[in-house]
Write an enzyme that holds these catalytic residues in place. Structure first.
Site, PDB file in Angstrom:
ATOM      1  N   TYR A 224      37.763  31.228  39.415  1.00 31.48           N
ATOM      2  CA  TYR A 224      38.625  31.495  40.576  1.00 31.48           C
ATOM      3  C   TYR A 224      39.922  30.715  40.446  1.00 31.48           C
ATOM      4  CZ  TYR A 224      39.772  32.319  45.534  1.00 31.48           C
ATOM      5  OH  TYR A 224      40.360  32.712  46.706  1.00 31.48           O
ATOM      6  N   PHE A 289      46.297  35.323  48.021  1.00 28.95           N
ATOM      7  CA  PHE A 289      46.436  35.190  46.568  1.00 28.95           C
ATOM      8  C   PHE A 289      45.100  34.706  46.045  1.00 28.95           C
ATOM      9  CE2 PHE A 289      46.784  32.885  42.689  1.00 28.95           C
ATOM     10  CZ  PHE A 289      47.892  33.347  41.996  1.00 28.95           C
ATOM     11  N   GLU A 290      44.492  35.487  45.184  1.00 23.64           N
ATOM     12  CA  GLU A 290      43.337  34.998  44.444  1.00 23.64           C
ATOM     13  C   GLU A 290      43.205  35.795  43.155  1.00 23.64           C
ATOM     14  OE1 GLU A 290      39.888  35.211  46.975  1.00 23.64           O
ATOM     15  OE2 GLU A 290      39.749  37.392  46.893  1.00 23.64           O
ATOM     16  N   ILE A 291      42.895  35.064  42.104  1.00 17.41           N
ATOM     17  CA  ILE A 291      42.594  35.664  40.804  1.00 17.41           C
ATOM     18  C   ILE A 291      41.171  35.244  40.486  1.00 17.41           C
ATOM     19  CG2 ILE A 291      43.225  35.788  38.365  1.00 17.41           C
ATOM     20  CD1 ILE A 291      46.073  34.908  39.183  1.00 17.41           C
TER      21      ILE A 291
END
Length: 392
Positions: A224, A289-291
């Protein structure tokens, strides 16, 4: 001889300016400098920021839009968006294409609970050279589940409104948070995807990023990635932590040995939040926002946790967001070494920024968390993350 009134006024102004000058000198000298602050309190975005350590993959011809042997891995840019948000969605796309995706051409996947208009498809596809996919959310993933009592929902929503909880009583918001928490990755369009980068309308990206972020996640064993770390409204989630403790009592083996529980339960920095949220600090990764690696959400541990929360009704009877739900799960069930702060990615979602000190960044003020009111600085939970976990 009497002194003329204009001259007296000028003299008085000069004296006042002199006292103001002396005040500023002594007042400024009494302030804490960054060097006086504990390391976890000092904003690291003030320092020069480079690329993350580890293996980084650069662009090549294999990242061209129609490359026969593509270097792209199974990943997508993901947006849950309404037709009426077209303008701000395109603006977000233009920013991210300019700073990153024009080099790597990862596909965009758009989700909506109603069909996208032809204008939406035309204008978003024109903003990128990458493939665009337009997906309809199944009713069974979006509709209010059958175990929710709508009369109780209305009563609960009124209580939240009385407490001035933002979005209280907005059923579409409840549905969105539930979908983002535990249903988006079950859509058939995500079946073959391993990673995603969530992008919302009306966000901004400021820094050139010259490596494949998805390959960074894969090659460096990251689950994450976040940019902004905040406190939540405790009135919106009073039973989230008690429900989590119930779940942990039934599944003690699910907690990771190297977890971030101290970050989740800190009661020193904002003790009022911890008290109102019944033991939860309310710290969370701001998930607009998250990857992330989808393997975590697909795991039995997370599926069991989400299903427990879902059946408790908190997505509707309270106003649980996907940000605290994702963050609590990551903080308890994942190795903290696999959670990464993308400090080099300049980002804004009103009213907060992540703005690194880098020549690759333009359009934001280095180290500024917000351009809003000063009280918003107290919402920053990064110092706790740095204190308990670090800056990795």
């Amino acid at each position: 001889m009497a002194i003329a009134r204009p001259v007296r006024a000028l003299g008085l102004a000069a004296i006042l300016m002199w006292f103001f000058f002396i005040y500023q000198i002594f007042h400024s000298s009494s302030r804490k400098t960054y060097g006086d602050l504990p390391p976890h309190e000092r904003d690291p975005n003030i320092d020069p920021t480079g690329e993350p350590e580890g293996l980084l993959v650069r662009t090549s011809d294999a990242y061209a839009p129609n490359a026969q042997k593509s270097a792209r891995i199974n990943a997508t840019l993901l947006a849950l968006v309404r037709n009426e948000d077209l303008k701000t969605m395109v603006e977000s796309m233009i920013d991210l294409e300019r700073t990153w995706n024009h080099k790597f051409n990862y596909p965009w996947t758009f989700f909506n609970e109603v069909p996208f208009t032809e204008e939406f498809k035309r204008r978003t596809s024109a903003a990128t050279n990458a493939e665009c996919r337009y997906e309809l959310i199944p009713a069974e993933h979006w509709d209010v589940p059958e175990w929710i009592d709508m009369n109780l929902y209305k009563e609960s929503a009124q209580i939240l409104k009385d407490q001035e909880v933002k979005y209280a009583g907005m059923l579409s918001y409840n549905k969105m948070c539930r979908w983002n928490s535990g249903l988006f990755y079950k859509h058939p369009a995500m079946k073959d995807m391993q990673y995603y980068w969530r992008v919302e309308p009306e966000v901004h990206f400021f820094c050139d990023v010259d490596y494949d972020v998805f390959r960074y996640m894969q090659d460096n064993n990251k689950t994450y990635g976040f940019t902004i770390n905040l406190y939540d409204s405790p009135q919106s989630i009073p039973s989230l932590w008690p429900e989590t403790l119930k779940f942990l009592a039934d599944h003690p083996d699910y907690e990771h040995a190297n977890n971030a529980k101290a970050w989740l339960t800190d009661n020193l920095r904002r003790p009022d939040h911890n008290k109102k949220a019944k033991g939860y600090s309310t710290c969370h990764f701001w998930s607009n926002f998250e990857i992330a690696d989808l393997s975590f959400w697909r795991s039995k541990t997370y599926e069991d946790y989400f299903n427990h929360l879902d059946r408790s009704g908190g997505f509707f009877y309270e106003r649980w967001g996907d940000a605290p739900v994702h963050s609590v799960a990551l903080g308890l069930f994942e190795d903290v070494s696999r959670i990464h702060w993308f400090r080099d990615i300049g980002y804004q979602h009103i009213p907060f920024f992540n703005c690194p000190n880098s020549p690759k960044c333009k359009g934001c003020v280095t180290g500024r968390l917000t351009d809003g009111e000063p009280f918003l600085y107290k919402e920053d939970c990064r110092p706790n993350w740095f204190k308990y976990v670090g800056m990795g």
